[in-house]
Design a protein around this motif. Sequence first.
Motif, PDB file in Angstrom:
ATOM      1  N   ASP A  85      34.183  48.014 -12.010  1.00  0.00           N
ATOM      2  CA  ASP A  85      33.356  48.171 -10.866  1.00  0.00           C
ATOM      3  C   ASP A  85      33.544  49.684 -10.216  1.00  0.00           C
ATOM      4  O   ASP A  85      34.373  50.658 -10.698  1.00  0.00           O
ATOM      5  CB  ASP A  85      34.075  47.684  -9.481  1.00  0.00           C
ATOM      6  CG  ASP A  85      32.908  47.354  -8.624  1.00  0.00           C
ATOM      7  OD1 ASP A  85      32.092  47.334  -8.752  1.00  0.00           O
ATOM      8  OD2 ASP A  85      33.408  47.186  -7.377  1.00  0.00           O
ATOM      9  N   HIS A 118      32.174  52.257  -6.844  1.00  0.00           N
ATOM     10  CA  HIS A 118      31.569  52.477  -5.507  1.00  0.00           C
ATOM     11  C   HIS A 118      31.286  54.005  -5.153  1.00  0.00           C
ATOM     12  O   HIS A 118      32.234  54.853  -5.647  1.00  0.00           O
ATOM     13  CB  HIS A 118      32.190  51.676  -4.493  1.00  0.00           C
ATOM     14  CG  HIS A 118      32.029  50.289  -4.566  1.00  0.00           C
ATOM     15  ND1 HIS A 118      31.179  49.683  -3.506  1.00  0.00           N
ATOM     16  CD2 HIS A 118      32.454  49.407  -5.395  1.00  0.00           C
ATOM     17  CE1 HIS A 118      31.164  48.259  -3.801  1.00  0.00           C
ATOM     18  NE2 HIS A 118      31.930  48.195  -4.909  1.00  0.00           N
ATOM     19  N   HIS A 157      37.605  44.453  -6.708  1.00  0.00           N
ATOM     20  CA  HIS A 157      36.083  43.789  -7.610  1.00  0.00           C
ATOM     21  C   HIS A 157      36.195  43.732  -8.805  1.00  0.00           C
ATOM     22  O   HIS A 157      36.154  42.756  -9.542  1.00  0.00           O
ATOM     23  CB  HIS A 157      34.886  44.564  -6.957  1.00  0.00           C
ATOM     24  CG  HIS A 157      34.745  44.647  -5.621  1.00  0.00           C
ATOM     25  ND1 HIS A 157      33.699  45.258  -4.987  1.00  0.00           N
ATOM     26  CD2 HIS A 157      35.161  43.655  -4.576  1.00  0.00           C
ATOM     27  CE1 HIS A 157      33.358  45.072  -3.606  1.00  0.00           C
ATOM     28  NE2 HIS A 157      34.397  44.120  -3.554  1.00  0.00           N
TER      29      HIS A 157
HETATM   30 MG    MG Z   1      31.925  46.234  -6.211  1.00  0.00          MG
END
Ligand code: MG
Length: 161
Positions: A11, A13, A45
């Motif tokens: 993941d 961000h 995540h």
């Molecule tokens: Mg995420």
Amino acid sequence: MQGLRIGIGYDSHRFTEGRKLILGGIEIPFSKGLLGHSDGDCLSHAIIDSLLGAAGMPNIGQLFPDTDSQWKDAKSTELLKYVVNELNKKGFRLLWIDSVIIAEEPRLNPYIPAMKKALSEAGIPEEIINIKPKTNEGMGFTGRKEGIAVIATSLVQPQKE
Ligand code: MG
């Protein structure tokens, strides 16, 4: 045969102003936070996706769609708790989770024990979680300090099939 199953999760961000930086369920003092429909906790995540992968389940985006207002600003450790519970119900025993956090800044080593504690509250024992922060040597989007990326793996054992 009751073998072991491994799952991988990834993941990333983007950093943004005006949000808290949440990683591994804790707030880390920093000038920016991570943009996301939830709290942007990319460690949680990635761990979630690795667990879902090991269990042969759909990914986090299918389980918690960002079109579903139910999950808006959700605490990611609550999502993790839900997933750990799902795996337990399906008879998977969690054996080990390893993870790499790729972040040029901030330095995360001092926060690892608190992250492990917060993740344990989602149902993963602290002694089976490993977290390894590193930089990307200035290369790529993490190197340019545009955001944070995480890779996680989970090892689980099916108890019944
Ligand atoms: Mg995420």
